[in-house]
Design an enzyme around this catalytic site. Structure first.
Site, PDB file in Angstrom:
ATOM      1  N   GLY A  46      39.882  16.550   5.627  1.00 40.63           N
ATOM      2  CA  GLY A  46      38.586  17.112   5.297  1.00 40.63           C
ATOM      3  C   GLY A  46      38.525  18.569   5.699  1.00 40.63           C
ATOM      4  O   GLY A  46      39.236  19.000   6.612  1.00 40.63           O
ATOM      5  N   GLN A  51      34.535  26.355   8.097  1.00 41.43           N
ATOM      6  CA  GLN A  51      35.822  26.401   8.781  1.00 41.43           C
ATOM      7  C   GLN A  51      36.728  27.512   8.247  1.00 41.43           C
ATOM      8  O   GLN A  51      37.699  27.885   8.908  1.00 41.43           O
ATOM      9  CB  GLN A  51      36.545  25.057   8.661  1.00 41.43           C
ATOM     10  CG  GLN A  51      35.871  23.943   9.439  1.00 41.43           C
ATOM     11  CD  GLN A  51      36.623  22.647   9.265  1.00 41.43           C
ATOM     12  OE1 GLN A  51      36.363  21.892   8.338  1.00 41.43           O
ATOM     13  NE2 GLN A  51      37.570  22.400  10.159  1.00 41.43           N
ATOM     14  N   CYS A  94      40.232  17.771  14.552  1.00 37.18           N
ATOM     15  CA  CYS A  94      39.630  18.758  13.657  1.00 37.18           C
ATOM     16  C   CYS A  94      40.554  19.949  13.520  1.00 37.18           C
ATOM     17  O   CYS A  94      41.146  20.404  14.503  1.00 37.18           O
ATOM     18  CB  CYS A  94      38.280  19.198  14.233  1.00 37.18           C
ATOM     19  SG  CYS A  94      37.389  20.380  13.216  1.00 37.18           S
ATOM     20  N   LEU A  95      40.679  20.460  12.302  1.00 38.81           N
ATOM     21  CA  LEU A  95      41.508  21.632  12.057  1.00 38.81           C
ATOM     22  C   LEU A  95      40.986  22.849  12.813  1.00 38.81           C
ATOM     23  O   LEU A  95      41.749  23.764  13.124  1.00 38.81           O
ATOM     24  CB  LEU A  95      41.570  21.930  10.551  1.00 38.81           C
ATOM     25  CG  LEU A  95      42.193  20.823   9.692  1.00 38.81           C
ATOM     26  CD1 LEU A  95      42.066  21.152   8.211  1.00 38.81           C
ATOM     27  CD2 LEU A  95      43.641  20.585  10.082  1.00 38.81           C
ATOM     28  N   HIS A 136      31.695  13.816   9.635  1.00 38.85           N
ATOM     29  CA  HIS A 136      32.338  14.893  10.393  1.00 38.85           C
ATOM     30  C   HIS A 136      32.198  16.223   9.643  1.00 38.85           C
ATOM     31  O   HIS A 136      31.817  17.239  10.235  1.00 38.85           O
ATOM     32  CB  HIS A 136      33.823  14.529  10.585  1.00 38.85           C
ATOM     33  CG  HIS A 136      34.647  15.569  11.268  1.00 38.85           C
ATOM     34  ND1 HIS A 136      35.164  15.383  12.526  1.00 38.85           N
ATOM     35  CD2 HIS A 136      35.076  16.792  10.862  1.00 38.85           C
ATOM     36  CE1 HIS A 136      35.861  16.460  12.865  1.00 38.85           C
ATOM     37  NE2 HIS A 136      35.830  17.322  11.866  1.00 38.85           N
ATOM     38  N   GLU A 137      32.491  16.218   8.344  1.00 40.07           N
ATOM     39  CA  GLU A 137      32.432  17.459   7.559  1.00 40.07           C
ATOM     40  C   GLU A 137      30.994  17.932   7.369  1.00 40.07           C
ATOM     41  O   GLU A 137      30.721  19.137   7.416  1.00 40.07           O
ATOM     42  CB  GLU A 137      33.140  17.289   6.210  1.00 40.07           C
ATOM     43  CG  GLU A 137      34.616  16.974   6.302  1.00 40.07           C
ATOM     44  CD  GLU A 137      35.410  17.907   7.205  1.00 40.07           C
ATOM     45  OE1 GLU A 137      35.093  19.115   7.279  1.00 40.07           O
ATOM     46  OE2 GLU A 137      36.357  17.428   7.854  1.00 40.07           O
ATOM     47  N   HIS A 140      29.829  19.834  10.254  1.00 45.48           N
ATOM     48  CA  HIS A 140      30.234  21.247  10.212  1.00 45.48           C
ATOM     49  C   HIS A 140      29.184  22.097   9.505  1.00 45.48           C
ATOM     50  O   HIS A 140      28.918  23.230   9.912  1.00 45.48           O
ATOM     51  CB  HIS A 140      31.570  21.411   9.471  1.00 45.48           C
ATOM     52  CG  HIS A 140      32.776  21.186  10.310  1.00 45.48           C
ATOM     53  ND1 HIS A 140      33.087  21.954  11.408  1.00 45.48           N
ATOM     54  CD2 HIS A 140      33.776  20.280  10.197  1.00 45.48           C
ATOM     55  CE1 HIS A 140      34.223  21.536  11.931  1.00 45.48           C
ATOM     56  NE2 HIS A 140      34.656  20.517  11.219  1.00 45.48           N
TER      57      HIS A 140
END
Length: 169
Positions: A46, A51, A94-95, A136-137, A140
């Site tokens: 994701g 991000q 997470c990235l 989660h996304e 963000h």
């Protein structure tokens, strides 16, 4: 298509609430493609526009397993419209928070309404990993990281570690 740089915590853009997309243009469609390519390259399941430093309500996800064909979802202005009372716990990473993982409790099932890249309204019901990934996304987009679900102490330890990684890079 292009692979874009991914911001890491504690970058202030990651804590900002993203603005809704007013109009779906070729630029937005191109951004969706670039986000997917960036996510696959990372690799991740994701990615949210904040991000990559773009404070707009756009996410891409693909929770297909390694032995499955890709199942990319491109979502513009996604909103959770229903959550189950039942919860589930998944280990999340997470990235934007590299090398950090932890268990997060979230609703087990969700319903999400969004616009696709043609501007059509879509709705998806999800459970399991996809439900976790969508939440989660969307977090963000609201300026929330998965580590914000942790205690203040655990969160500060992770941020200190990330700052050390950044200084060493």
């Amino acid at each position: 298509m292009a692979i874009l740089p991914i911001l890491t915590a504690p970058d202030p853009v990651l804590k900002k609430k993203a603005a809704p997309v007013a109009e779906i243009t070729d630029t937005i469609r191109s951004l969706l493609d670039d986000m997917l390519e960036t996510m696959y390259d990372a690799p991740g399941i994701g990615l949210a526009a904040p991000q990559i430093g773009i404070s707009q309500r756009i996410i891409v996800v693909d929770c297909a397993g390694e032995d499955e064909k890709p199942q990319p979802l491109k979502m513009i202005n996604p909103e959770v419209t229903w959550t189950s009372e039942e919860t589930s716990t998944h280990e999340e990473g997470c990235l934007s928070v590299p090398k950090s993982y932890g268990d997060v409790v979230r609703p087990a099932q969700v319903q999400v309404t969004y616009l696709d890249e043609t501007g059509a309204t879509q709705e998806i019901e999800a459970d399991g990993l996809l439900a976790t990934c969508l939440q989660h996304e969307i977090d963000h987009l609201n300026g929330k990281l998965f580590i914000d679900h942790f205690s203040r102490l655990k969160r500060s330890i992770i941020i200190k570690k990330l700052n050390k990684l950044k200084k060493g890079a």
